[in-house]
Design an enzyme around this catalytic site. Structure first.
Site, short mmCIF file in Angstrom:
data_model
loop_
_atom_site.label_atom_id
_atom_site.label_comp_id
_atom_site.label_asym_id
_atom_site.label_seq_id
_atom_site.Cartn_x
_atom_site.Cartn_y
_atom_site.Cartn_z
N ARG A 1 -17.50 4.60 3.73
CA ARG A 1 -16.26 4.07 3.11
C ARG A 1 -15.01 3.89 4.02
O ARG A 1 -14.60 2.52 4.19
CB ARG A 1 -15.52 4.96 2.02
CG ARG A 1 -16.26 4.66 0.63
CD ARG A 1 -15.65 5.29 -0.42
NE ARG A 1 -16.48 5.19 -1.60
CZ ARG A 1 -16.12 4.33 -2.62
NH1 ARG A 1 -15.15 3.43 -2.39
NH2 ARG A 1 -17.02 4.38 -3.67
N ALA B 1 -22.90 2.77 -1.75
CA ALA B 1 -23.85 1.55 -1.61
C ALA B 1 -23.50 0.39 -2.13
O ALA B 1 -22.76 0.29 -3.20
CB ALA B 1 -25.18 2.45 -2.59
N GLU C 1 0.79 -1.16 -0.01
CA GLU C 1 -0.07 -0.01 0.18
C GLU C 1 0.79 1.35 -0.13
O GLU C 1 1.96 1.37 0.82
CB GLU C 1 -0.99 0.02 1.34
CG GLU C 1 -1.70 1.32 1.45
CD GLU C 1 -2.49 1.83 0.53
OE1 GLU C 1 -2.48 3.01 0.10
OE2 GLU C 1 -3.09 0.92 -0.30
N ARG D 1 -18.97 16.84 -3.56
CA ARG D 1 -19.21 15.82 -2.51
C ARG D 1 -19.67 16.41 -1.05
O ARG D 1 -18.64 17.55 -0.74
CB ARG D 1 -18.31 14.57 -2.34
CG ARG D 1 -17.97 13.86 -3.72
CD ARG D 1 -16.76 12.96 -3.32
NE ARG D 1 -16.31 12.47 -4.52
CZ ARG D 1 -16.84 11.19 -5.17
NH1 ARG D 1 -17.89 10.72 -4.60
NH2 ARG D 1 -16.78 10.83 -6.40
N ALA E 1 -17.73 -0.38 -6.54
CA ALA E 1 -17.22 -1.18 -5.63
C ALA E 1 -17.88 -2.35 -5.50
O ALA E 1 -16.88 -3.55 -5.10
CB ALA E 1 -17.35 -0.22 -4.07
#
Length: 442
Positions: A126, A51, A38, A211, A337
Site C-alpha cells: 500500500r 490485491a 489531507e 496483520r 480499493a
C-alpha cells in the site's frame, strides 16, 4: 484552457488511494481546479498488502496512462500459479483447509479449490503504491493543490451556492463541491447523511484480524516455496488465514481473521494484545497456520467495520462520496480499493465532461446511479464471504464440496465489469438530466 474565473473548484477531502486516484483523473481536465486536503502531515497509507483484480487495474490505467508503468514496477504475482491456457486465466488464490475437518477425513492443507482470473494474482504494498501515485503529481501541484495538516471537521453552504470547508487547524477553504474520500470514519459522510442517522456511521462485523509481514526467506524456510510464495486462503471454524506475496516477492503478507461474539467496546479500532493471545486464537489450527502465526511479530488486533447501505452518495451538487466514505467494506473479497479506483475513474470522467457548476448535481446523480448498487453489493457480498470462509454460512457451513462449487464464481461479477459500458450509461443519464450540457471527452 478555461479561464481561472470559470474553472470549477473541486475540494477532495482525503489523500489515500481513492483521493489520489480521483485527483490524478481530475487534473487531466483544465476546466477543473482541484485541491486535496489531507489530515496527516504527508500522504500515507495504513496496512501492508492490497490485491487488485483485473477490473481495478483497468480503471487504474484508464485514469492516467502514466500509472501503468509505475504499477508494473511494484506489482507482485504468484510464483508458480497454474494456468488455464485455453481461457488464458491464472491462479488468483488457492483455497485450502487451515485445520483438520471435523469429519476426520479432510485434513489441514487439503486444497478445496482454485480461484482463476485473467492475469492471475496481482498485489502491491500500500505505501509503495501510494508513493508511486504521489510521484506522478508535478511539484507545482504539490505546492499549490495539496494541503497537509488539514483535518476536515465541518461544511457550510454559502449564499452563492459554494461550500466552505472548515478544518481542525482553524483554517477554511471555499469550493464549488467537496468530494469525501476520507475513509470509513468519513466526516463528509456524516454531514451528508446526518450525524444522528445510523447509516452515517460504520458498524462492527464481529470479525477482527491480526496483520503481519514476514520476510520471504524465513517464510520459505518454514513453509516451503509453494505455500510461502503464492496466495492462499486457509479456511477453518470461525476464522481464516490469508497469505500472499508482496514487495516483488521479498515479503509474505499475512492477515489472520477470527470471530468475536460481543460488540467492539473501544473507540480505537486497533488494540494491542500479547503474542500469547494471538497464538491462543489459532492453537487448534494446522501445523502450517501455527507456523505462520509463530512468525508474526506484531500483535495488533484490528476490528473490522463496514458501512450500512446509504440512501444517497450526494447532495445538491455540493457534496459527493467516493470509496470507503461511500461504501466501506470488509476485505474478504479483496475489492475495496478496487471499487474506489473504479469510482475515481467514473467520477473524474464525468466531471471532465462539464464546463460549468450548473452541471455538478447532474454529474453526481449520474455517478450515483451507476455506482451505488454495485458498490453496496460488494459490502454485502464481502460480509457473506467471511461467513463462507469461517464455515458459518447457513446451509453450507463446513461442507467442503459445496464450498468448492460456490467459491470459484464469487468474483466473476467484480472482475467482468465493463467500465466503458458503465461510463457510457452514466453519460447517457447525465445528458438526460441536462441535454446538450455535457461534452464527453471520449
Amino acid at each position: 484552457m478555461a479561464s481561472e474565473q470559470k474553472r470549477i473548484r473541486i475540494a477532495v477531502v482525503g489523500g489515500g488511494i481513492g483521493g489520489l486516484c480521483l485527483a490524478l483523473g481530475l487534473l487531466r481536465h483544465p476546466q477543473l481546479d482541484v485541491h486535496v486536503y489531507e489530515a496527516a502531515p504527508q500522504f500515507a497509507e495504513i496496512g501492508a498488502g492490497v490485491a487488485f483484480g483485473i477490473n481495478a487495474q483497468t480503471a487504474l490505467f484508464k485514469l492516467d496512462p502514466r500509472i501503468r508503468p509505475a504499477y508494473e514496477t511494484i506489482r507482485t504475482s504468484n510464483v508458480d500459479a497454474s494456468t488455464d491456457a485455453e481461457q488464458k486465466k491464472a491462479t488468483y488464490f488457492r483455497i485450502q483447509l487451515g485445520m483438520d475437518h471435523k469429519n476426520g477425513k479432510d485434513k489441514a492443507d487439503d486444497q478445496i479449490c482454485e480461484i482463476m482470473c485473467v492475469g492471475g494474482f496481482s498485489s502491491v504494498h500500500r505505501a509503495r503504491f501510494l508513493d508511486s501515485l504521489v510521484a506522478l503529481l508535478p511539484e507545482k501541484v504539490m505546492q499549490d493543490n495539496v494541503s497537509f495538516g488539514h483535518r476536515f471537521v465541518d461544511l457550510k453552504e454559502l449564499p452563492d451556492g459554494k461550500v466552505q470547508l472548515e478544518f481542525a487547524n482553524g483554517k477554511t477553504a471555499e469550493a464549488d463541491a467537496v468530494i469525501g474520500c476520507d475513509g470509513i470514519k468519513s466526516e463528509v459522510r456524516q454531514i451528508l447523511l446526518g450525524r444522528d442517522r445510523p447509516e452515517s456511521k460504520p458498524r462492527f462485523t464481529h470479525k477482527y484480524a491480526y496483520r503481519g509481514l514476514i520476510p520471504m526467506e524465513r517464510a520459505r524456510a518454514e513453509l516451503g516455496d509453494r505455500q510461502a510464495q503464492n496466495s492462499h486462503h486457509n479456511l477453518g471454524y470461525d476464522g481464516h488465514v490469508l497469505t500472499f506475496p508482496i514487495d516483488k516477492g521479498k515479503t509474505m503478507n499475512v492477515v489472520a481473521f477470527q470471530t468475536m461474539e460481543r460488540d467492539w467496546d473501544q473507540s480505537d479500532w486497533v488494540k494491542q494484545v500479547k503474542k500469547e493471545d494471538l497464538v491462543r486464537d489459532f492453537q487448534h489450527w494446522g501445523a502450517n497456520v501455527r507456523k505462520i502465526i509463530g512468525m508474526m511479530e506484531r500483535c495488533d488486533m484490528w476490528a473490522l467495520f463496514e458501512h450500512p447501505p446509504s440512501h444517497t452518495y450526494h447532495k445538491k451538487g455540493q457534496i459527493c462520496l467516493l470509496g470507503d466514505a461511500a461504501h466501506a467494506s470488509t476485505p474478504h473479497q479483496g475489492s475495496g480499493a478496487g471499487m474506489a479506483i473504479e469510482d475515481a475513474y467514473i467520477l473524474s470522467s464525468l466531471l471532465g465532461d462539464i464546463q460549468d457548476t450548473s452541471m455538478l448535481e447532474a454529474v453526481f446523480h449520474a455517478y450515483e446511479t451507476v455506482r451505488k448498487a454495485r458498490t453496496q453489493l460488494l459490502v454485502s457480498r464481502s460480509h457473506e464471504q467471511s461467513m463462507l470462509y469461517d464455515f458459518q454460512a447457513d446451509g453450507i457451513r463446513d461442507d467442503v464440496s459445496k464450498l468448492a462449487e460456490i467459491l470459484p464464481r464469487r468474483w466473476d461479477w467484480i472482475w467482468d465489469e465493463d467500465l466503458e459500458v458503465e461510463l457510457r450509461d452514466a453519460r447517457s443519464i447525465l445528458n438526460q438530466k441536462a441535454p446538450n450540457a455535457s461534452k464527453p471527452n471520449i
